[in-house]
Design a protein around this motif. Structure first.
Motif, mmCIF file in Angstrom:
data_model
loop_
_atom_site.group_PDB
_atom_site.id
_atom_site.type_symbol
_atom_site.label_atom_id
_atom_site.label_comp_id
_atom_site.label_asym_id
_atom_site.label_seq_id
_atom_site.Cartn_x
_atom_site.Cartn_y
_atom_site.Cartn_z
ATOM 1 N N ILE A 100 0.847 -1.195 0.000
ATOM 2 C CA ILE A 100 0.000 0.000 0.000
ATOM 3 C C ILE A 100 0.883 1.246 0.000
ATOM 4 O O ILE A 100 1.869 1.320 0.741
ATOM 5 C CB ILE A 100 -0.924 0.004 1.233
ATOM 6 C CG1 ILE A 100 -1.850 -1.222 1.185
ATOM 7 C CG2 ILE A 100 -1.724 1.299 1.310
ATOM 8 C CD1 ILE A 100 -2.615 -1.461 2.470
ATOM 9 N N VAL A 101 0.519 2.223 -0.844
ATOM 10 C CA VAL A 101 1.326 3.438 -0.956
ATOM 11 C C VAL A 101 0.468 4.659 -0.667
ATOM 12 O O VAL A 101 -0.706 4.720 -1.046
ATOM 13 C CB VAL A 101 1.981 3.533 -2.363
ATOM 14 C CG1 VAL A 101 0.919 3.589 -3.466
ATOM 15 C CG2 VAL A 101 2.921 4.733 -2.454
ATOM 16 N N TYR A 102 1.077 5.640 0.038
ATOM 17 C CA TYR A 102 0.394 6.911 0.298
ATOM 18 C C TYR A 102 1.456 7.984 0.573
ATOM 19 O O TYR A 102 2.474 7.712 1.217
ATOM 20 C CB TYR A 102 -0.544 6.787 1.505
ATOM 21 C CG TYR A 102 -1.644 7.834 1.504
ATOM 22 C CD1 TYR A 102 -2.648 7.820 0.534
ATOM 23 C CD2 TYR A 102 -1.672 8.837 2.481
ATOM 24 C CE1 TYR A 102 -3.653 8.780 0.533
ATOM 25 C CE2 TYR A 102 -2.677 9.791 2.481
ATOM 26 C CZ TYR A 102 -3.672 9.761 1.505
ATOM 27 O OH TYR A 102 -4.667 10.705 1.509
ATOM 28 N N PRO A 103 1.248 9.206 0.078
ATOM 29 C CA PRO A 103 2.266 10.257 0.234
ATOM 30 C C PRO A 103 2.484 10.671 1.691
ATOM 31 O O PRO A 103 1.537 10.684 2.488
ATOM 32 C CB PRO A 103 1.683 11.425 -0.575
ATOM 33 C CG PRO A 103 0.745 10.798 -1.553
ATOM 34 C CD PRO A 103 0.146 9.631 -0.798
ATOM 35 N N VAL A 104 3.730 11.034 1.997
ATOM 36 C CA VAL A 104 4.048 11.493 3.359
ATOM 37 C C VAL A 104 4.822 12.810 3.383
ATOM 38 O O VAL A 104 5.031 13.371 4.460
ATOM 39 C CB VAL A 104 4.864 10.419 4.139
ATOM 40 C CG1 VAL A 104 4.041 9.165 4.340
ATOM 41 C CG2 VAL A 104 6.190 10.106 3.444
ATOM 42 N N ILE A 109 1.504 16.500 0.555
ATOM 43 C CA ILE A 109 0.313 16.661 1.393
ATOM 44 C C ILE A 109 -0.378 18.001 1.113
ATOM 45 O O ILE A 109 -1.615 18.075 0.980
ATOM 46 C CB ILE A 109 0.685 16.542 2.888
ATOM 47 C CG1 ILE A 109 1.139 15.117 3.193
ATOM 48 C CG2 ILE A 109 -0.503 16.930 3.778
ATOM 49 C CD1 ILE A 109 1.765 14.952 4.563
ATOM 50 N N LYS A 110 0.438 19.060 0.948
ATOM 51 C CA LYS A 110 -0.136 20.392 0.748
ATOM 52 C C LYS A 110 -0.613 20.633 -0.678
ATOM 53 O O LYS A 110 -1.648 21.265 -0.905
ATOM 54 C CB LYS A 110 0.898 21.462 1.125
ATOM 55 C CG LYS A 110 1.153 21.580 2.621
ATOM 56 C CD LYS A 110 2.190 22.651 2.911
ATOM 57 C CE LYS A 110 2.414 22.803 4.411
ATOM 58 N NZ LYS A 110 3.494 23.781 4.712
ATOM 59 N N PHE A 143 4.067 -0.986 3.614
ATOM 60 C CA PHE A 143 3.578 0.382 3.437
ATOM 61 C C PHE A 143 4.696 1.249 2.895
ATOM 62 O O PHE A 143 5.781 1.326 3.469
ATOM 63 C CB PHE A 143 3.072 0.983 4.746
ATOM 64 C CG PHE A 143 2.738 2.448 4.610
ATOM 65 C CD1 PHE A 143 1.642 2.854 3.859
ATOM 66 C CD2 PHE A 143 3.539 3.417 5.197
ATOM 67 C CE1 PHE A 143 1.349 4.201 3.697
ATOM 68 C CE2 PHE A 143 3.256 4.766 5.046
ATOM 69 C CZ PHE A 143 2.153 5.165 4.295
ATOM 70 N N SER A 144 4.408 1.932 1.776
ATOM 71 C CA SER A 144 5.360 2.867 1.186
ATOM 72 C C SER A 144 4.908 4.294 1.445
ATOM 73 O O SER A 144 3.776 4.669 1.087
ATOM 74 C CB SER A 144 5.454 2.656 -0.329
ATOM 75 O OG SER A 144 6.198 1.515 -0.654
ATOM 76 N N ASP A 150 11.672 13.298 -0.069
ATOM 77 C CA ASP A 150 11.390 14.733 -0.121
ATOM 78 C C ASP A 150 10.708 15.212 1.156
ATOM 79 O O ASP A 150 10.096 16.286 1.185
ATOM 80 C CB ASP A 150 10.498 15.017 -1.338
ATOM 81 C CG ASP A 150 10.485 16.489 -1.727
ATOM 82 O OD1 ASP A 150 11.498 17.181 -1.502
ATOM 83 O OD2 ASP A 150 9.458 16.945 -2.254
ATOM 84 N N ALA A 151 10.801 14.387 2.212
ATOM 85 C CA ALA A 151 10.063 14.682 3.449
ATOM 86 C C ALA A 151 10.935 15.342 4.517
ATOM 87 O O ALA A 151 10.660 15.215 5.716
ATOM 88 C CB ALA A 151 9.446 13.396 3.999
#
Length: 394
Positions: A100-104, A109-110, A143-144, A150-151
């Motif tokens: 599962i992938v989701y931005p962090v 996010i913005k 989880f990715s 870039d965080a």
């Protein structure tokens, strides 16, 4: 900090394929899958099954084809419907893995998600909890955190995001350099910080892209701060400049004393076949698999090569051609950059003995011809002909 075991997870069939100008057919994907099995990679990501029906069917076929004990992953966004579809596609594998992938990152996010950090955490928690509820307790969930590299601006939040994923049921945390923006050690230090936070609660995985040409270096160095899994692609395929190259990564780790399960002798034939299947040529200077990497034209190099030709460690060679399944060998060619040793070596290979004075004469003659004719290479056949004329004259 270095892990006892390093897992090579291949993403060619997902990340590599999605970036092709002409994505592979199911038959081509089956062939690539079989090549990966022959290479003995530790795990294979077979696709993105919720993206379309063809992809779903292909992931089902490949999952059923997988050898016993081989982790088979498929990618899903953090969406319950997509997670359910993904699980349906891969559950028949002997060892399925939900990814599962989701931005962090703060930027994503913005400017992409346009939601709050609190909502991001809730999305991660809900999606992984749902995945765990349908796959059961014994299945791996990876989880990715997209754009992890870039965080930097919101790194404290990023740590919280990964801990949330682990609490919800993830047991592999994948750290992508989704777009390579910084030097390797910036990313490696971020990996180390995550490892220090996660400790043994989950496996740390690395997924780097090659926008600045440093993906292999970044991935390899990440191993030495605790990464246990590296995601790679055949021939470095992938979005834009590609993903971490499997061959370069495996050889670099091997050269530094690490034990991998890779069948190294399958590297070169696999690379050639992947080039045929994609229509993407292998550059002659490409590490490991390029046509020119065992060629020597400088006089200084040629002297060292001839003196160490049959040793396991060559003066100007990292590994032997046969180690990666190549049928060629180290070659010496004569240009106006070459030395006397090149002529002596090339003639000796043909059983032709010439005195030192003769070698010096041939050297001057060959240099003169090369320089006069736009610095072209003088072929072995030409050197033989020149030597025979010299011997006849003598």
């Amino acid at each position: 900090m270095k892990p006892k075991t390093i897992h090579i997870q291949d993403v060619t069939l997902r990340d590599g394929n999605q970036a092709l100008k002409r994505p592979w057919t199911i038959d081509e994907k089956i062939e690539v899958f079989d090549l990966l099995v022959e290479l003995n990679v530790d795990g294979i990501e077979v696709g993105f099954p919720s993206s379309n029906e063809t992809e779903f069917h292909t992931c089902q076929v490949l999952s059923k084809r997988a050898p016993k004990g081989k982790p088979i992953a498929a990618l899903s966004r953090a969406n319950q419907n997509e997670i359910a579809v993904t699980w349906e596609a891969i559950q028949k594998a002997d060892c399925p893995r939900m990814h599962i992938v989701y931005p962090v990152s703060d930027f994503s996010i913005k400017h992409v998600l346009k939601i709050s950090e609190k909502e991001v955490l809730q999305k991660i928690r809900n999606s992984i909890s749902f995945a765990r509820s349908i796959v059961g307790p014994g299945i791996e969930i990876q989880f990715s955190g997209e754009h992890f590299g870039d965080a930097i601006e919101n790194f404290a939040f990023t740590k919280e995001a990964f801990l949330t994923a682990i609490e919800a049921g993830a047991n592999i945390i994948n750290l992508p350099n989704t777009v390579e923006r910084y030097r390797p050690m910036v990313f490696v230090n971020m990996v180390k910080e995550i490892k220090d936070v996660v400790k043994d609660k989950a496996i740390i995985s690395i997924h780097t892209h090659n926008d600045l040409g440093m993906a292999t270096a970044t991935s390899v160095e990440s191993v030495y701060v605790g990464a246990e899994q590296i995601e790679v692609a055949l021939n470095g395929l992938g979005e834009r400049a590609g993903n971490t190259n499997l061959y370069e990564t495996a050889i670099a780790l091997h050269q530094n004393g690490e034990n991998l399960n890779i069948n190294f002798q399958r590297i070169y034939p696999t690379a050639k076949r992947i080039s045929e299947l994609t229509g993407i040529p292998i550059g002659e200077k490409t590490p490991i698999i390029g046509e020119d990497i065992f060629s020597h034209r400088s006089g200084i190099h040629q002297d060292g090569v001839t003196k160490t030709l049959h040793q396991s460690k060559g003066a100007y060679r990292t590994f032997s051609p046969e180690f990666v399944g190549r049928m060629d060998k180290e070659t010496i060619s004569f240009t106006n950059q070459s030395g006397h040793k090149a002529i002596e070596f090339l003639l000796h290979q043909r059983g032709i003995q010439v005195s030192k004075e003769g070698i010096h004469h041939l050297f001057s003659l060959a240099k003169s011809i090369s320089s006069r004719e736009n610095n072209r290479e003088i072929t072995e056949a030409e050197l033989v002909a020149l030597s025979q004329s010299l011997l006849t004259y003598q």
